[in-house]
Motif scaffolding. Sequence first.
Motif, PDB file in Angstrom:
ATOM      1  N   TYR A  64      28.756  44.872  52.397  1.00 14.59           N
ATOM      2  CA  TYR A  64      30.165  44.537  52.583  1.00 14.59           C
ATOM      3  C   TYR A  64      30.543  44.605  54.055  1.00 14.59           C
ATOM      4  N   THR A  65      29.978  45.587  54.770  1.00 16.44           N
ATOM      5  CA  THR A  65      30.279  45.704  56.191  1.00 16.44           C
ATOM      6  C   THR A  65      29.881  44.436  56.933  1.00 16.44           C
ATOM      7  N   PHE A  66      28.657  43.948  56.677  1.00 17.46           N
ATOM      8  CA  PHE A  66      28.206  42.766  57.412  1.00 17.46           C
ATOM      9  C   PHE A  66      29.021  41.543  57.036  1.00 17.46           C
ATOM     10  N   MET A  67      29.209  41.303  55.728  1.00 21.18           N
ATOM     11  CA  MET A  67      29.839  40.039  55.357  1.00 21.18           C
ATOM     12  C   MET A  67      31.327  40.021  55.678  1.00 21.18           C
ATOM     13  N   ASN A  68      31.985  41.171  55.533  1.00 16.81           N
ATOM     14  CA  ASN A  68      33.418  41.177  55.809  1.00 16.81           C
ATOM     15  C   ASN A  68      33.685  41.112  57.305  1.00 16.81           C
ATOM     16  N   MET A  69      32.877  41.826  58.098  1.00 13.97           N
ATOM     17  CA  MET A  69      32.998  41.744  59.544  1.00 13.97           C
ATOM     18  C   MET A  69      32.842  40.298  59.997  1.00 13.97           C
ATOM     19  N   GLY A  70      31.850  39.604  59.402  1.00 11.31           N
ATOM     20  CA  GLY A  70      31.616  38.223  59.773  1.00 11.31           C
ATOM     21  C   GLY A  70      32.813  37.344  59.436  1.00 11.31           C
ATOM     22  N   ALA A  71      33.371  37.528  58.219  1.00  8.65           N
ATOM     23  CA  ALA A  71      34.490  36.687  57.815  1.00  8.65           C
ATOM     24  C   ALA A  71      35.687  36.904  58.742  1.00  8.65           C
ATOM     25  N   PHE A  72      35.969  38.166  59.074  1.00  6.05           N
ATOM     26  CA  PHE A  72      37.088  38.425  59.994  1.00  6.05           C
ATOM     27  C   PHE A  72      36.742  37.933  61.396  1.00  6.05           C
ATOM     28  N   GLY A  73      35.453  37.976  61.750  1.00  8.41           N
ATOM     29  CA  GLY A  73      35.033  37.481  63.061  1.00  8.41           C
ATOM     30  C   GLY A  73      35.367  36.006  63.227  1.00  8.41           C
ATOM     31  N   LEU A  74      35.223  35.232  62.148  1.00  5.14           N
ATOM     32  CA  LEU A  74      35.575  33.812  62.222  1.00  5.14           C
ATOM     33  C   LEU A  74      37.070  33.631  62.459  1.00  5.14           C
ATOM     34  N   VAL A  75      37.897  34.481  61.809  1.00  4.19           N
ATOM     35  CA  VAL A  75      39.340  34.393  62.035  1.00  4.19           C
ATOM     36  C   VAL A  75      39.639  34.719  63.498  1.00  4.19           C
ATOM     37  N   VAL A  76      38.920  35.698  64.057  1.00  8.95           N
ATOM     38  CA  VAL A  76      39.104  36.029  65.469  1.00  8.95           C
ATOM     39  C   VAL A  76      38.702  34.845  66.336  1.00  8.95           C
ATOM     40  N   ALA A  77      37.608  34.158  65.946  1.00 11.94           N
ATOM     41  CA  ALA A  77      37.122  33.046  66.754  1.00 11.94           C
ATOM     42  C   ALA A  77      38.127  31.901  66.777  1.00 11.94           C
ATOM     43  N   LEU A  78      38.895  31.718  65.702  1.00  9.58           N
ATOM     44  CA  LEU A  78      39.885  30.639  65.662  1.00  9.58           C
ATOM     45  C   LEU A  78      41.095  30.951  66.533  1.00  9.58           C
ATOM     46  N   ARG A  79      41.299  32.212  66.869  1.00 11.61           N
ATOM     47  CA  ARG A  79      42.480  32.613  67.634  1.00 11.61           C
ATOM     48  C   ARG A  79      42.360  32.116  69.065  1.00 11.61           C
ATOM     49  N   ARG A  80      43.414  31.421  69.516  1.00 10.51           N
ATOM     50  CA  ARG A  80      43.514  31.059  70.929  1.00 10.51           C
ATOM     51  C   ARG A  80      44.991  30.965  71.263  1.00 10.51           C
ATOM     52  N   GLU A  81      45.301  30.617  72.504  1.00  9.09           N
ATOM     53  CA  GLU A  81      46.707  30.502  72.892  1.00  9.09           C
ATOM     54  C   GLU A  81      47.419  29.558  71.925  1.00  9.09           C
ATOM     55  N   GLY A  82      48.483  30.025  71.326  1.00 10.13           N
ATOM     56  CA  GLY A  82      49.297  29.135  70.511  1.00 10.13           C
ATOM     57  C   GLY A  82      48.811  28.929  69.090  1.00 10.13           C
ATOM     58  N   LEU A  83      47.729  29.578  68.697  1.00 11.66           N
ATOM     59  CA  LEU A  83      47.275  29.448  67.312  1.00 11.66           C
ATOM     60  C   LEU A  83      46.782  30.805  66.834  1.00 11.66           C
ATOM     61  N   VAL A  84      47.409  31.292  65.744  1.00  9.93           N
ATOM     62  CA  VAL A  84      46.982  32.591  65.235  1.00  9.93           C
ATOM     63  C   VAL A  84      45.646  32.455  64.517  1.00  9.93           C
ATOM     64  N   GLY A  85      45.453  31.323  63.812  1.00 10.22           N
ATOM     65  CA  GLY A  85      44.165  31.066  63.197  1.00 10.22           C
ATOM     66  C   GLY A  85      43.932  31.823  61.911  1.00 10.22           C
ATOM     67  N   ASP A  86      45.012  32.348  61.290  1.00 10.25           N
ATOM     68  CA  ASP A  86      44.765  33.115  60.067  1.00 10.25           C
ATOM     69  C   ASP A  86      45.218  32.381  58.820  1.00 10.25           C
ATOM     70  N   GLN A  87      45.595  31.097  58.953  1.00 11.10           N
ATOM     71  CA  GLN A  87      45.947  30.332  57.757  1.00 11.10           C
ATOM     72  C   GLN A  87      44.707  29.632  57.219  1.00 11.10           C
ATOM     73  N   VAL A  88      44.695  29.419  55.893  1.00 14.23           N
ATOM     74  CA  VAL A  88      43.569  28.692  55.313  1.00 14.23           C
ATOM     75  C   VAL A  88      43.507  27.291  55.923  1.00 14.23           C
ATOM     76  N   ASP A  89      44.679  26.720  56.227  1.00 14.40           N
ATOM     77  CA  ASP A  89      44.723  25.372  56.799  1.00 14.40           C
ATOM     78  C   ASP A  89      44.060  25.289  58.165  1.00 14.40           C
ATOM     79  N   ASP A  90      44.058  26.398  58.894  1.00 15.91           N
ATOM     80  CA  ASP A  90      43.439  26.373  60.211  1.00 15.91           C
ATOM     81  C   ASP A  90      41.935  26.139  60.129  1.00 15.91           C
ATOM     82  N   PHE A  91      41.378  26.348  58.944  1.00 14.91           N
ATOM     83  CA  PHE A  91      39.942  26.134  58.780  1.00 14.91           C
ATOM     84  C   PHE A  91      39.626  24.683  58.422  1.00 14.91           C
ATOM     85  N   THR A  92      40.663  23.861  58.193  1.00 16.05           N
ATOM     86  CA  THR A  92      40.452  22.492  57.735  1.00 16.05           C
ATOM     87  C   THR A  92      39.575  21.717  58.714  1.00 16.05           C
ATOM     88  N   GLY A  93      38.529  21.113  58.179  1.00 15.18           N
ATOM     89  CA  GLY A  93      37.675  20.256  59.001  1.00 15.18           C
ATOM     90  C   GLY A  93      36.844  20.997  60.015  1.00 15.18           C
TER      91      GLY A  93
END
Lengths: 100, 499
Positions: free
Chosen positions: B354-383
């Motif tokens: 659980y530690t590895f897989m959950n850390m990874g999943a949250f890591g992707l949400v962190v990777a989507l974060r940039r100026e002006g985008l929180v990146g935590d919506q399911v829609d932010d993963f579109t495409g």
Amino acid sequence: MIPTSEVLIFSMALLCIGVLGVLTRRNAIVILMSIEMILNAANINFIAFSQTLNNLVGQIFGVFVIVVAAAEAAVGLAIVIALYRNRGTINVDEINLMKW
Amino acid sequence: MMDILGSLFSWLPVELWIMRPELCLTLAAFLTLIFSVARRAFQPRWLGYFSIAVTAAVGAPLLDLFRRTTELPGQEFVAWNGMFVVDSFAVFFKVLFLLAAILTMLMSIRYLDVEKAHTGEYYALIMFAVVGMMFMVSARDLILLFVGLETMSISTYILAGYLKRDRRSNESALKYFLLGSFSTGIFLYGISLVYAVTGSTHLRVISDAIAEGLVNHPLLVLGLILMIVALGFKIAAVPFHMWVPDTYEGAPTTITAFFSTAVKAAGFAIVLRILVEGMLSARMHWAPLVVILSAASMIIGTLGALLQENVKRLLAYSSITHVGYLLMGVLAVQRGADTGARGMVAIAVYLLAYTFMNMGAFGLVVALRREGLVGDQVDDFTGLARRAPLAAFSMLVFMLSLGGIPATAGFIGKWYLFGAAIKADYVWLAVLAVLASATSLYYYLRVVVRMYMGEAEEEGGLRPSGALASALVISLVFTILMGLYPQPFIWLAQHVVLY
């Protein structure tokens, strides 16, 4: 000397008041005070039973609880202040940006 | 390396010598705090690298302790009149905490720059929280356990509200603080009643006193119930889960990842310590409560996650479901030495996965974060699959693993946990767990479908920092490796036994 059973009733009453306060009050600081009351209810138990059991562990535990409660209150008040600066309220009913 | 560190501490009395991981980490945390005062001379980024290096280096004395405690079954070192104990159970959890802390710090460096809240205190607080957890899992006395628990909790309250100009972070911290300290009060009151009946706060003494006929004392039963309620708050089991979605959504994403892995693992460690080492003879009082918590967590967690549009919230509800699965392991710990070990090993394997897989999943949400985008919506993963195929692939692996698809770490964890539940005659609970995990595939795959079927609104791939990329790679490699070749991990988990 006060019998232990009466001390136990007293501490349970404090616990109930504290729990009721947490559940019914809406001001964050009053909730914080109610939580402190729960901690003190536990402390009273520790001290009273330390006396009846003739064993010091309870008193030591009481001292640790006081120290931890102080640290917790400091952090809690800091959080409340940060919230008040941004929102202008500490009413927990109005703190509802996130809902499912 | 190990020898150098070993000789460095050889002058310590044995009581401190077995605490050297904690001592090193405390010292490093204080140094980070001192350095962070001089912002010009020590950039927060470098303090971050320093903290990661120290946390990784603490692994060396821990591995040494692991070797020593696993030489013989039941080998342990005690200090402070048996208050502090280093056994293989404690060492396994300490390694898990270090791993989670390192991954969290690696993910944090760029993230905090984007949030414009980069200071050294952040890393110091993570290290203090880890020190608290380490004392918690090593505590055989409720006083030390309480102090460790509070060291961890107070640090994590601050971390939840770390983005002090962000309203959602404030709100998350307030909710976490109020419910966390409320549960602390309840926990203390429970301890005070147990102390009143047994006359001790030492778990072994409590265990003996219960076995000698105090088991049906009404105050003891009440104290036990209050302690389970409080632990339910700490590990976020239904019906004590109300704070979880809000706290997970509002806290900084890296800290959410830390909460859902390290803090949760620490909670389970003390649940096992208290219920198994202290309250084993009172099993008939706590087992029905744990059954209710487990079943309710699986049902409510699964239903709650179905309609979430926010990934952090979705993962929060999914973590509640996972708590339900893990509680089955606690139930399986009983009934004889053989099944007992099986439940414990299942929990350890599951927490590792659980530690590895959950850390990874949250890591992707962190990777989507940039100026002006929180990146935590399911829609932010579109495409995302077209923009960043590698990132999308790793999210796919993490989601499948959380859902428990074979050839991933999550499957191995579930296999062990569900098997343990069936062996312990909780067949209906295991059936419920299988149903819950089948349903949970729906919401995990929803994210995957958006990534692979949707059209991206923007161009350009993700550019995670080197540290974040390495955290993601570590999580990905271990998630797959544990699914394909689980033997070493299971060997490691087999040392997680309380004697």
